[in-house]
Design a protein around this motif. Structure first.
Motif, PDB file in Angstrom:
ATOM      1  N   ASN A 123       0.800  -1.223   0.000  1.00  0.00           N
ATOM      2  CA  ASN A 123       0.000   0.000   0.000  1.00  0.00           C
ATOM      3  C   ASN A 123       0.833   1.273   0.000  1.00  0.00           C
ATOM      4  OD1 ASN A 123      -2.492  -1.441   0.145  1.00  0.00           O
ATOM      5  ND2 ASN A 123      -2.042  -1.839   2.301  1.00  0.00           N
ATOM      6  N   ALA A 124       1.995   1.242   0.608  1.00  0.00           N
ATOM      7  CA  ALA A 124       2.809   2.457   0.713  1.00  0.00           C
ATOM      8  C   ALA A 124       3.493   2.748  -0.615  1.00  0.00           C
ATOM      9  CB  ALA A 124       3.856   2.298   1.812  1.00  0.00           C
ATOM     10  N   SER A 125       3.458   4.004  -1.017  1.00  0.00           N
ATOM     11  CA  SER A 125       4.130   4.375  -2.257  1.00  0.00           C
ATOM     12  C   SER A 125       5.503   4.985  -2.000  1.00  0.00           C
ATOM     13  CB  SER A 125       3.263   5.346  -3.064  1.00  0.00           C
ATOM     14  OG  SER A 125       2.983   6.503  -2.316  1.00  0.00           O
ATOM     15  N   SER A 126       5.779   5.369  -0.746  1.00  0.00           N
ATOM     16  CA  SER A 126       7.090   5.932  -0.439  1.00  0.00           C
ATOM     17  C   SER A 126       7.399   5.752   1.040  1.00  0.00           C
ATOM     18  CB  SER A 126       7.151   7.415  -0.797  1.00  0.00           C
ATOM     19  OG  SER A 126       6.270   8.153   0.023  1.00  0.00           O
ATOM     20  N   CYS A 127       8.673   5.918   1.380  1.00  0.00           N
ATOM     21  CA  CYS A 127       9.086   5.904   2.782  1.00  0.00           C
ATOM     22  C   CYS A 127      10.264   6.842   2.952  1.00  0.00           C
ATOM     23  CB  CYS A 127       9.411   4.493   3.263  1.00  0.00           C
ATOM     24  SG  CYS A 127      10.976   3.847   2.677  1.00  0.00           S
ATOM     25  N   THR A 128      10.456   7.275   4.185  1.00  0.00           N
ATOM     26  CA  THR A 128      11.563   8.141   4.558  1.00  0.00           C
ATOM     27  C   THR A 128      12.270   7.507   5.744  1.00  0.00           C
ATOM     28  OG1 THR A 128      10.257  10.048   3.869  1.00  0.00           O
ATOM     29  CG2 THR A 128      12.193  10.502   5.217  1.00  0.00           C
ATOM     30  N   VAL A 129      13.592   7.602   5.771  1.00  0.00           N
ATOM     31  CA  VAL A 129      14.383   7.075   6.878  1.00  0.00           C
ATOM     32  C   VAL A 129      15.092   8.240   7.556  1.00  0.00           C
ATOM     33  CG1 VAL A 129      16.264   5.533   7.545  1.00  0.00           C
ATOM     34  CG2 VAL A 129      14.698   4.851   5.709  1.00  0.00           C
ATOM     35  N   PHE A 130      15.069   8.230   8.903  1.00  0.00           N
ATOM     36  CA  PHE A 130      15.717   9.243   9.723  1.00  0.00           C
ATOM     37  C   PHE A 130      16.684   8.566  10.681  1.00  0.00           C
ATOM     38  CE2 PHE A 130      11.476  10.751   8.730  1.00  0.00           C
ATOM     39  CZ  PHE A 130      11.701  12.037   8.273  1.00  0.00           C
ATOM     40  N   ASP A 131      17.782   9.254  11.027  1.00  0.00           N
ATOM     41  CA  ASP A 131      18.635   8.740  12.097  1.00  0.00           C
ATOM     42  C   ASP A 131      18.088   9.259  13.422  1.00  0.00           C
ATOM     43  OD1 ASP A 131      19.601  11.364  12.514  1.00  0.00           O
ATOM     44  OD2 ASP A 131      21.601  10.922  11.771  1.00  0.00           O
ATOM     45  N   VAL A 132      18.735   8.914  14.543  1.00  0.00           N
ATOM     46  CA  VAL A 132      18.209   9.287  15.852  1.00  0.00           C
ATOM     47  C   VAL A 132      18.254  10.780  16.118  1.00  0.00           C
ATOM     48  CG1 VAL A 132      18.646   7.069  16.946  1.00  0.00           C
ATOM     49  CG2 VAL A 132      20.403   8.824  17.006  1.00  0.00           C
ATOM     50  N   THR A 133      19.042  11.525  15.386  1.00  0.00           N
ATOM     51  CA  THR A 133      19.082  12.974  15.572  1.00  0.00           C
ATOM     52  C   THR A 133      18.032  13.685  14.731  1.00  0.00           C
ATOM     53  OG1 THR A 133      20.707  13.402  13.816  1.00  0.00           O
ATOM     54  CG2 THR A 133      21.568  12.871  16.013  1.00  0.00           C
ATOM     55  N   GLY A 134      17.268  12.918  13.935  1.00  0.00           N
ATOM     56  CA  GLY A 134      16.251  13.512  13.077  1.00  0.00           C
ATOM     57  C   GLY A 134      16.745  13.828  11.686  1.00  0.00           C
ATOM     58  N   GLN A 136      17.412  13.340   7.986  1.00  0.00           N
ATOM     59  CA  GLN A 136      16.799  12.504   6.959  1.00  0.00           C
ATOM     60  C   GLN A 136      17.894  11.799   6.168  1.00  0.00           C
ATOM     61  OE1 GLN A 136      13.438  14.180   4.762  1.00  0.00           O
ATOM     62  NE2 GLN A 136      14.378  13.385   2.913  1.00  0.00           N
ATOM     63  N   MET A 137      17.847  10.477   6.176  1.00  0.00           N
ATOM     64  CA  MET A 137      18.845   9.679   5.466  1.00  0.00           C
ATOM     65  C   MET A 137      18.464   9.480   4.005  1.00  0.00           C
ATOM     66  SD  MET A 137      20.983   9.323   7.857  1.00  0.00           S
ATOM     67  CE  MET A 137      22.167   8.226   7.094  1.00  0.00           C
ATOM     68  N   GLY A 138      17.164   9.577   3.719  1.00  0.00           N
ATOM     69  CA  GLY A 138      16.724   9.441   2.336  1.00  0.00           C
ATOM     70  C   GLY A 138      15.228   9.230   2.234  1.00  0.00           C
ATOM     71  N   LEU A 147      10.773  -2.803  -1.403  1.00  0.00           N
ATOM     72  CA  LEU A 147      11.783  -1.779  -1.589  1.00  0.00           C
ATOM     73  C   LEU A 147      13.040  -2.181  -0.837  1.00  0.00           C
ATOM     74  CD1 LEU A 147      12.574   1.128  -2.454  1.00  0.00           C
ATOM     75  CD2 LEU A 147      11.490   1.915  -0.359  1.00  0.00           C
ATOM     76  N   ARG A 148      14.167  -2.146  -1.496  1.00  0.00           N
ATOM     77  CA  ARG A 148      15.461  -2.458  -0.875  1.00  0.00           C
ATOM     78  C   ARG A 148      16.217  -1.147  -0.686  1.00  0.00           C
ATOM     79  NH1 ARG A 148      19.279  -7.254  -1.385  1.00  0.00           N
ATOM     80  NH2 ARG A 148      21.318  -6.386  -0.940  1.00  0.00           N
ATOM     81  N   ILE A 149      16.543  -0.834   0.564  1.00  0.00           N
ATOM     82  CA  ILE A 149      17.229   0.401   0.910  1.00  0.00           C
ATOM     83  C   ILE A 149      18.644   0.041   1.345  1.00  0.00           C
ATOM     84  CG2 ILE A 149      17.272   2.391   2.466  1.00  0.00           C
ATOM     85  CD1 ILE A 149      14.185   1.996   2.721  1.00  0.00           C
ATOM     86  N   SER A 150      19.626   0.608   0.685  1.00  0.00           N
ATOM     87  CA  SER A 150      21.022   0.341   1.004  1.00  0.00           C
ATOM     88  C   SER A 150      21.414   1.072   2.284  1.00  0.00           C
ATOM     89  CB  SER A 150      21.918   0.795  -0.144  1.00  0.00           C
ATOM     90  OG  SER A 150      23.270   0.636   0.207  1.00  0.00           O
ATOM     91  N   THR A 151      21.986   0.343   3.238  1.00  0.00           N
ATOM     92  CA  THR A 151      22.439   0.918   4.506  1.00  0.00           C
ATOM     93  C   THR A 151      23.943   0.736   4.705  1.00  0.00           C
ATOM     94  OG1 THR A 151      21.969  -1.145   5.680  1.00  0.00           O
ATOM     95  CG2 THR A 151      20.199   0.489   5.605  1.00  0.00           C
ATOM     96  N   GLY A 152      24.613   0.192   3.710  1.00  0.00           N
ATOM     97  CA  GLY A 152      26.029  -0.135   3.842  1.00  0.00           C
ATOM     98  C   GLY A 152      26.927   1.046   4.135  1.00  0.00           C
ATOM     99  N   ASP A 153      26.548   2.244   3.671  1.00  0.00           N
ATOM    100  CA  ASP A 153      27.377   3.434   3.888  1.00  0.00           C
ATOM    101  C   ASP A 153      26.964   4.223   5.127  1.00  0.00           C
ATOM    102  OD1 ASP A 153      28.849   2.870   1.617  1.00  0.00           O
ATOM    103  OD2 ASP A 153      27.599   4.132   0.326  1.00  0.00           O
TER     104      ASP A 153
END
Length: 175
Positions: A123-134, A136-138, A147-153
């Motif tokens: 159902n979701a068409s998008s997502c946002t990722v945040f670190d603990v300080t707020g 936005q990672m992407g 959806l596959r989100i790369s976290t390696g870096d």
């Protein structure tokens, strides 16, 4: 209070303990919210928000500003509820037990992640990722339900994923 549901998320920050000590503390006291150690972002949070003394309780607004800069000492759980009420934050009962996911629910895994995290949500068409300080990672578009989100870096630490349909999930990146 403290169950990380609805609009409030609790985290504990330690600027002195390492990750192992923070994990042991959570295990010893049955803490279910994220505990951020010094090497996983505790010092960054202290620096970014100007926290100079512990213990303290702060309320960070959705725009990442302080709503309450120091709510300490806490005389009772009701004193926290009363302090949050002017910000439109309501008290809710915590859900006990863990419901089994159904095919219609969203899932983000693996947790902890190393190189990637997968979001499965039809159902979701998008997502946002945040670190603990707020920070936005992407922002990511979900075109086919997975959806596959790369976290390696990304640095090891705690992150929050939020979809446009309301899923919120915390996850750990651990390299």
């Amino acid at each position: 209070m403290g169950c990380n549901q609805h609009e409030v998320f609790f985290i504990e920050v330690t600027y002195t303990d390492n990750a192992a000590a923070a994990t042991n503390w959570c295990n010893q006291y049955g803490v279910e919210y994220p505990t951020i150690s010094r090497e996983n972002g505790g010092l960054t949070i202290d620096s970014q928000y100007g926290i100079e003394a512990y213990p303290t309780v702060i309320l960070i607004a959705p725009d990442r500003s302080f709503a309450i800069s120091d709510l300490w000492p806490i005389s009772s759980a009701q004193s926290v509820v009363n302090a949050l009420a002017p910000y439109g934050i309501q008290e809710h009962d915590c859900t006990t037990g863990i419901a089994e996911p159904t095919a219609q629910e969203s899932k983000a895994y693996p947790n902890p992640a190393d190189d990637f995290i997968l979001l499965e949500d039809q159902n979701a068409s998008s997502c946002t990722v945040f670190d603990v300080t707020g920070k936005q990672m992407g922002c990511y578009e979900n075109h086919d339900g997975q959806l596959r989100i790369s976290t390696g870096d990304w640095p090891s630490g705690f992150y929050f994923l939020q979809t446009d349909k309301g899923l919120r999930q915390k996850f750990i990146v651990q390299h």
